[in-house]
Design a protein around this motif. Structure first.
Motif, PDB file in Angstrom:
ATOM      1  N   MET A 150      -5.092   0.243  10.997  1.00  0.00           N
ATOM      2  CA  MET A 150      -5.831  -0.256   9.864  1.00  0.00           C
ATOM      3  C   MET A 150      -4.874  -0.439   8.683  1.00  0.00           C
ATOM      4  O   MET A 150      -3.976   0.360   8.470  1.00  0.00           O
ATOM      5  CB  MET A 150      -6.924   0.744   9.519  1.00  0.00           C
ATOM      6  CG  MET A 150      -7.875   0.230   8.528  1.00  0.00           C
ATOM      7  SD  MET A 150      -9.345   1.265   8.713  1.00  0.00           S
ATOM      8  CE  MET A 150     -10.292   0.649   7.444  1.00  0.00           C
ATOM      9  N   LEU A 151      -5.029  -1.494   7.942  1.00  0.00           N
ATOM     10  CA  LEU A 151      -4.154  -1.803   6.821  1.00  0.00           C
ATOM     11  C   LEU A 151      -4.647  -1.117   5.559  1.00  0.00           C
ATOM     12  O   LEU A 151      -5.829  -1.137   5.230  1.00  0.00           O
ATOM     13  CB  LEU A 151      -4.101  -3.310   6.597  1.00  0.00           C
ATOM     14  CG  LEU A 151      -3.502  -4.123   7.746  1.00  0.00           C
ATOM     15  CD1 LEU A 151      -3.635  -5.599   7.457  1.00  0.00           C
ATOM     16  CD2 LEU A 151      -2.058  -3.761   7.939  1.00  0.00           C
ATOM     17  N   ASP A 152      -3.734  -0.538   4.853  1.00  0.00           N
ATOM     18  CA  ASP A 152      -4.045   0.134   3.594  1.00  0.00           C
ATOM     19  C   ASP A 152      -3.859  -0.871   2.454  1.00  0.00           C
ATOM     20  O   ASP A 152      -2.738  -1.363   2.246  1.00  0.00           O
ATOM     21  CB  ASP A 152      -3.115   1.332   3.434  1.00  0.00           C
ATOM     22  CG  ASP A 152      -3.361   2.114   2.166  1.00  0.00           C
ATOM     23  OD1 ASP A 152      -4.465   1.996   1.600  1.00  0.00           O
ATOM     24  OD2 ASP A 152      -2.454   2.853   1.757  1.00  0.00           O
ATOM     25  N   PRO A 153      -4.897  -1.218   1.681  1.00  0.00           N
ATOM     26  CA  PRO A 153      -4.766  -2.233   0.634  1.00  0.00           C
ATOM     27  C   PRO A 153      -3.845  -1.798  -0.506  1.00  0.00           C
ATOM     28  O   PRO A 153      -3.159  -2.632  -1.104  1.00  0.00           O
ATOM     29  CB  PRO A 153      -6.191  -2.443   0.133  1.00  0.00           C
ATOM     30  CG  PRO A 153      -7.004  -1.341   0.664  1.00  0.00           C
ATOM     31  CD  PRO A 153      -6.263  -0.752   1.810  1.00  0.00           C
ATOM     32  N   ILE A 154      -3.777  -0.519  -0.784  1.00  0.00           N
ATOM     33  CA  ILE A 154      -2.898  -0.063  -1.870  1.00  0.00           C
ATOM     34  C   ILE A 154      -1.431  -0.264  -1.476  1.00  0.00           C
ATOM     35  O   ILE A 154      -0.614  -0.721  -2.282  1.00  0.00           O
ATOM     36  CB  ILE A 154      -3.197   1.419  -2.205  1.00  0.00           C
ATOM     37  CG1 ILE A 154      -4.614   1.540  -2.759  1.00  0.00           C
ATOM     38  CG2 ILE A 154      -2.170   1.958  -3.199  1.00  0.00           C
ATOM     39  CD1 ILE A 154      -5.064   2.951  -2.986  1.00  0.00           C
ATOM     40  N   SER A 155      -1.067   0.035  -0.232  1.00  0.00           N
ATOM     41  CA  SER A 155       0.308  -0.166   0.231  1.00  0.00           C
ATOM     42  C   SER A 155       0.679  -1.647   0.213  1.00  0.00           C
ATOM     43  O   SER A 155       1.809  -2.009  -0.128  1.00  0.00           O
ATOM     44  CB  SER A 155       0.482   0.379   1.642  1.00  0.00           C
ATOM     45  OG  SER A 155       0.273   1.760   1.658  1.00  0.00           O
ATOM     46  N   LEU A 156      -0.267  -2.506   0.572  1.00  0.00           N
ATOM     47  CA  LEU A 156      -0.003  -3.945   0.544  1.00  0.00           C
ATOM     48  C   LEU A 156       0.238  -4.436  -0.882  1.00  0.00           C
ATOM     49  O   LEU A 156       1.134  -5.252  -1.133  1.00  0.00           O
ATOM     50  CB  LEU A 156      -1.158  -4.707   1.185  1.00  0.00           C
ATOM     51  CG  LEU A 156      -1.314  -4.541   2.687  1.00  0.00           C
ATOM     52  CD1 LEU A 156      -2.586  -5.233   3.168  1.00  0.00           C
ATOM     53  CD2 LEU A 156      -0.106  -5.110   3.398  1.00  0.00           C
ATOM     54  N   VAL A 157      -0.534  -3.953  -1.832  1.00  0.00           N
ATOM     55  CA  VAL A 157      -0.365  -4.370  -3.233  1.00  0.00           C
ATOM     56  C   VAL A 157       0.957  -3.848  -3.783  1.00  0.00           C
ATOM     57  O   VAL A 157       1.688  -4.574  -4.472  1.00  0.00           O
ATOM     58  CB  VAL A 157      -1.567  -3.870  -4.077  1.00  0.00           C
ATOM     59  CG1 VAL A 157      -1.310  -4.077  -5.562  1.00  0.00           C
ATOM     60  CG2 VAL A 157      -2.839  -4.572  -3.658  1.00  0.00           C
ATOM     61  N   VAL A 158       1.290  -2.595  -3.487  1.00  0.00           N
ATOM     62  CA  VAL A 158       2.562  -2.029  -3.951  1.00  0.00           C
ATOM     63  C   VAL A 158       3.736  -2.787  -3.326  1.00  0.00           C
ATOM     64  O   VAL A 158       4.716  -3.113  -4.003  1.00  0.00           O
ATOM     65  CB  VAL A 158       2.636  -0.521  -3.633  1.00  0.00           C
ATOM     66  CG1 VAL A 158       4.035   0.022  -3.874  1.00  0.00           C
ATOM     67  CG2 VAL A 158       1.623   0.253  -4.456  1.00  0.00           C
ATOM     68  N   GLY A 159       3.663  -3.095  -2.041  1.00  0.00           N
ATOM     69  CA  GLY A 159       4.729  -3.855  -1.376  1.00  0.00           C
ATOM     70  C   GLY A 159       4.887  -5.247  -1.962  1.00  0.00           C
ATOM     71  O   GLY A 159       6.001  -5.722  -2.198  1.00  0.00           O
ATOM     72  N   ALA A 160       3.764  -5.921  -2.209  1.00  0.00           N
ATOM     73  CA  ALA A 160       3.832  -7.257  -2.810  1.00  0.00           C
ATOM     74  C   ALA A 160       4.400  -7.188  -4.221  1.00  0.00           C
ATOM     75  O   ALA A 160       5.162  -8.066  -4.648  1.00  0.00           O
ATOM     76  CB  ALA A 160       2.444  -7.888  -2.818  1.00  0.00           C
ATOM     77  N   GLY A 161       4.058  -6.125  -4.956  1.00  0.00           N
ATOM     78  CA  GLY A 161       4.605  -5.958  -6.303  1.00  0.00           C
ATOM     79  C   GLY A 161       6.105  -5.743  -6.274  1.00  0.00           C
ATOM     80  O   GLY A 161       6.838  -6.282  -7.111  1.00  0.00           O
ATOM     81  N   LEU A 162       6.595  -4.957  -5.317  1.00  0.00           N
ATOM     82  CA  LEU A 162       8.033  -4.735  -5.196  1.00  0.00           C
ATOM     83  C   LEU A 162       8.774  -6.015  -4.812  1.00  0.00           C
ATOM     84  O   LEU A 162       9.863  -6.285  -5.316  1.00  0.00           O
ATOM     85  CB  LEU A 162       8.311  -3.639  -4.168  1.00  0.00           C
ATOM     86  CG  LEU A 162       7.967  -2.212  -4.604  1.00  0.00           C
ATOM     87  CD1 LEU A 162       8.133  -1.259  -3.434  1.00  0.00           C
ATOM     88  CD2 LEU A 162       8.822  -1.798  -5.769  1.00  0.00           C
ATOM     89  N   VAL A 163       8.183  -6.794  -3.929  1.00  0.00           N
ATOM     90  CA  VAL A 163       8.799  -8.075  -3.547  1.00  0.00           C
ATOM     91  C   VAL A 163       8.851  -9.001  -4.759  1.00  0.00           C
ATOM     92  O   VAL A 163       9.868  -9.650  -5.030  1.00  0.00           O
ATOM     93  CB  VAL A 163       8.031  -8.715  -2.369  1.00  0.00           C
ATOM     94  CG1 VAL A 163       8.460 -10.153  -2.166  1.00  0.00           C
ATOM     95  CG2 VAL A 163       8.254  -7.919  -1.104  1.00  0.00           C
TER      96      VAL A 163
END
Length: 98
Positions: A1-14
């Motif tokens: 299952m995908l964690d939405p907070i990790s996806l947002v943090v990863g996109a922010g770092l990119v």
């Protein structure tokens, strides 16, 4: 299952990395010029032992044909490579006494 907070943090770092690379300070240091011989060719085109240049350039003849002619350089006159100054040869040179 995908964690939405990790996806947002990863996109922010990119995005932050992209912005830092795009708008960050760039060095204005010029790139070093390659070591060239007096004939204008690099050390990689010269024979290590004989120093002879292996560059071939196209030259046109009188009848519209193209002929490949070798460079006239017979000895490498550029700067000595750093590896030749710092490292001694590992093995003695081979001698053919046949």
């Amino acid at each position: 299952m995908l964690d939405p907070i990790s996806l947002v943090v990863g996109a922010g770092l990119v995005g932050l990395g992209w912005a830092a690379g795009r708008f960050g300070r760039r060095s204005n240091q010029p790139t070093p010029a390659p070591a060239v011989c007096g004939c204008g060719h690099d050390l990689s085109l010269h024979d290590r032992k004989a120093g002879e240049c292996h560059f071939e350039s196209p030259r046109k003849t009188g009848w519209g044909m193209t002929v490949w002619a070798r460079c006239g350089c017979r000895t490498y006159t550029g700067p000595t490579p750093l590896e030749d100054l710092l490292t001694p040869p590992v093995l003695p040179p081979l001698h053919d006494d046949r």
